[in-house]
Design an enzyme around this catalytic site. Structure first.
Site, PDB file in Angstrom:
ATOM      1  N   GLY A  13     -26.608  -2.064 -41.085  1.00  0.00           N
ATOM      2  CA  GLY A  13     -27.781  -2.432 -41.704  1.00  0.00           C
ATOM      3  C   GLY A  13     -28.286  -1.266 -42.283  1.00  0.00           C
ATOM      4  O   GLY A  13     -29.501  -0.601 -41.982  1.00  0.00           O
ATOM      5  N   ALA A  14     -27.636  -0.734 -43.153  1.00  0.00           N
ATOM      6  CA  ALA A  14     -27.982   0.668 -43.951  1.00  0.00           C
ATOM      7  C   ALA A  14     -28.703   0.388 -45.372  1.00  0.00           C
ATOM      8  O   ALA A  14     -28.762   1.267 -45.855  1.00  0.00           O
ATOM      9  CB  ALA A  14     -26.856   1.577 -44.106  1.00  0.00           C
ATOM     10  N   SER A  15     -28.892  -0.857 -45.891  1.00  0.00           N
ATOM     11  CA  SER A  15     -29.561  -1.133 -46.983  1.00  0.00           C
ATOM     12  C   SER A  15     -31.041  -0.731 -47.390  1.00  0.00           C
ATOM     13  O   SER A  15     -31.302  -0.452 -48.384  1.00  0.00           O
ATOM     14  CB  SER A  15     -29.471  -2.836 -47.447  1.00  0.00           C
ATOM     15  OG  SER A  15     -30.186  -3.270 -46.694  1.00  0.00           O
ATOM     16  N   ASP A  64     -21.933  -9.777 -40.990  1.00  0.00           N
ATOM     17  CA  ASP A  64     -22.737 -10.085 -40.130  1.00  0.00           C
ATOM     18  C   ASP A  64     -22.195  -9.890 -38.854  1.00  0.00           C
ATOM     19  O   ASP A  64     -21.505 -10.554 -38.458  1.00  0.00           O
ATOM     20  CB  ASP A  64     -23.211 -11.642 -40.253  1.00  0.00           C
ATOM     21  CG  ASP A  64     -23.968 -11.894 -39.215  1.00  0.00           C
ATOM     22  OD1 ASP A  64     -24.460 -11.337 -38.294  1.00  0.00           O
ATOM     23  OD2 ASP A  64     -24.524 -13.231 -39.131  1.00  0.00           O
ATOM     24  N   ASN A  91     -27.050   0.126 -35.937  1.00  0.00           N
ATOM     25  CA  ASN A  91     -28.504   0.476 -36.440  1.00  0.00           C
ATOM     26  C   ASN A  91     -29.038  -1.031 -36.936  1.00  0.00           C
ATOM     27  O   ASN A  91     -30.311  -1.254 -36.824  1.00  0.00           O
ATOM     28  CB  ASN A  91     -28.583   1.291 -37.596  1.00  0.00           C
ATOM     29  CG  ASN A  91     -29.946   1.281 -38.238  1.00  0.00           C
ATOM     30  OD1 ASN A  91     -31.106   1.704 -37.868  1.00  0.00           O
ATOM     31  ND2 ASN A  91     -30.157   0.414 -39.463  1.00  0.00           N
ATOM     32  N   TYR A 156     -37.628  -8.742 -28.527  1.00  0.00           N
ATOM     33  CA  TYR A 156     -37.224  -7.422 -28.900  1.00  0.00           C
ATOM     34  C   TYR A 156     -36.980  -6.266 -27.817  1.00  0.00           C
ATOM     35  O   TYR A 156     -35.930  -5.648 -27.808  1.00  0.00           O
ATOM     36  CB  TYR A 156     -38.168  -7.042 -29.862  1.00  0.00           C
ATOM     37  CG  TYR A 156     -37.920  -5.821 -30.805  1.00  0.00           C
ATOM     38  CD1 TYR A 156     -37.101  -5.670 -31.779  1.00  0.00           C
ATOM     39  CD2 TYR A 156     -38.605  -4.389 -30.504  1.00  0.00           C
ATOM     40  CE1 TYR A 156     -36.689  -4.309 -32.581  1.00  0.00           C
ATOM     41  CE2 TYR A 156     -38.211  -3.469 -31.385  1.00  0.00           C
ATOM     42  CZ  TYR A 156     -37.430  -3.359 -32.194  1.00  0.00           C
ATOM     43  OH  TYR A 156     -37.094  -2.389 -33.089  1.00  0.00           O
ATOM     44  N   ALA A 157     -37.866  -6.318 -26.968  1.00  0.00           N
ATOM     45  CA  ALA A 157     -37.899  -5.268 -25.942  1.00  0.00           C
ATOM     46  C   ALA A 157     -36.592  -5.718 -24.986  1.00  0.00           C
ATOM     47  O   ALA A 157     -35.868  -4.587 -24.509  1.00  0.00           O
ATOM     48  CB  ALA A 157     -39.195  -5.315 -25.141  1.00  0.00           C
ATOM     49  N   ALA A 158     -36.380  -6.746 -24.659  1.00  0.00           N
ATOM     50  CA  ALA A 158     -35.010  -7.338 -23.921  1.00  0.00           C
ATOM     51  C   ALA A 158     -33.857  -6.594 -24.796  1.00  0.00           C
ATOM     52  O   ALA A 158     -32.800  -6.102 -24.036  1.00  0.00           O
ATOM     53  CB  ALA A 158     -35.111  -8.675 -23.865  1.00  0.00           C
ATOM     54  N   ILE A 189     -42.165   4.568 -36.794  1.00  0.00           N
ATOM     55  CA  ILE A 189     -41.478   5.358 -37.965  1.00  0.00           C
ATOM     56  C   ILE A 189     -41.828   4.523 -39.352  1.00  0.00           C
ATOM     57  O   ILE A 189     -41.932   3.316 -39.416  1.00  0.00           O
ATOM     58  CB  ILE A 189     -40.049   5.294 -37.860  1.00  0.00           C
ATOM     59  CG1 ILE A 189     -39.470   5.723 -36.619  1.00  0.00           C
ATOM     60  CG2 ILE A 189     -39.314   5.758 -39.195  1.00  0.00           C
ATOM     61  CD1 ILE A 189     -39.839   7.062 -36.268  1.00  0.00           C
TER      62      ILE A 189
END
Length: 247
Positions: A13-15, A64, A91, A156-158, A189
């Site tokens: 996930g570096a784009s 993916d 990431n 998201y938290a899970a 961030i």
């Protein structure tokens, strides 16, 4: 001093955002960098060209990682191209926020698959290479939300809490092979995603942070650099908050 000279790193996930900065800092410190992107094809190709200016080998892969077979193929392709793999930064991630009573099964499954299952897939495939080498470092991106939860982000938290438990288990399983696994838990961030927020909302959040500012992607990237390098050779199974003191 280049802290990652001679190392081969994968950043998923570096784009854009944090992942992009991690890839950049790694290249600056001498690492050969493989990275993944999915939807942001143009940004991925641009990053590949940009990082090659640092004089190290760089290659982007459209992949993916939430699909088991694709993750396996990705690691095989990287080892074929680069010869080995020393560092993995998991990431890649998404959000699909909503209150529990309104959250759909699809929103739950998508976030769990992309944020959590992808880390299982990539780690399982990459650990085979690291076990043969008897060395390696996994750095998995969680969040302060994974530590303390957040209303409207149960999925998201899970996923981010799951990353912490998964990483601590991997650290215990693979430590005898000199393979380390650690977590970074970023706070607020500043990235492309936060630029669209109401400035007054951002100011309110920053007022509650002890350092009184949002973090920059470079703050997270520098923490990754530490955990990827031999400076952290005796650090494993840990969660490093990069949050200005939120936790």
């Amino acid at each position: 001093m280049k802290l990652l000279e001679g190392k081969v790193a994968l950043v998923t996930g570096a784009s854009k955002g944090i992942g992009r900065k991690i890839a950049e800092v790694f290249a600056q410190h001498g690492a050969s960098v493989a990275f993944t992107y999915l939807s942001s094809v143009e940004k991925g190709l641009a990053l590949e060209n940009e990082l090659q200016a640092f004089g190290t080998k760089v290659k982007g892969y459209r992949s993916d990682a939430s699909k088991f077979d694709e993750a396996e193929n990705l690691i095989n392709d990287i080892v074929s191209e680069f010869g080995t793999l020393d560092i993995v930064v998991n990431n890649a991630g998404i959000t699909k926020d909503g209150l529990l009573m309104r959250m759909t099964e699809e929103s739950w499954d998508d976030v769990i698959n992309i944020n959590l299952k992808s880390i299982f897939n990539v780690t399982k495939a990459a650990s085979k290479i690291m076990m043969k080498n008897r060395k390696g470092s996994f750095i998995n991106m969680s969040s302060v939300v994974g530590v303390q939860g957040n209303a409207g982000q149960a999925n998201y938290a899970a996923s981010k809490a799951g990353i912490i438990g998964f990483t601590k288990s991997v650290a215990k399983e693979l430590g005898s092979r000199n393979i380390r696994a650690n977590v970074i838990a970023p706070g607020f961030i500043r990235t492309e995603m936060t630029e669209v927020l109401d400035p007054k909302v951002v100011e309110g959040w920053e007022a509650g942070i002890p350092l009184k500012r949002g973090g920059e992607p470079e703050d997270v990237a520098n923490a990754c650099l530490f955990l990827a390098s031999d400076l952290s050779a005796y650090v494993t199974g840990q969660v490093l908050p990069v949050d200005g003191g939120m936790l």
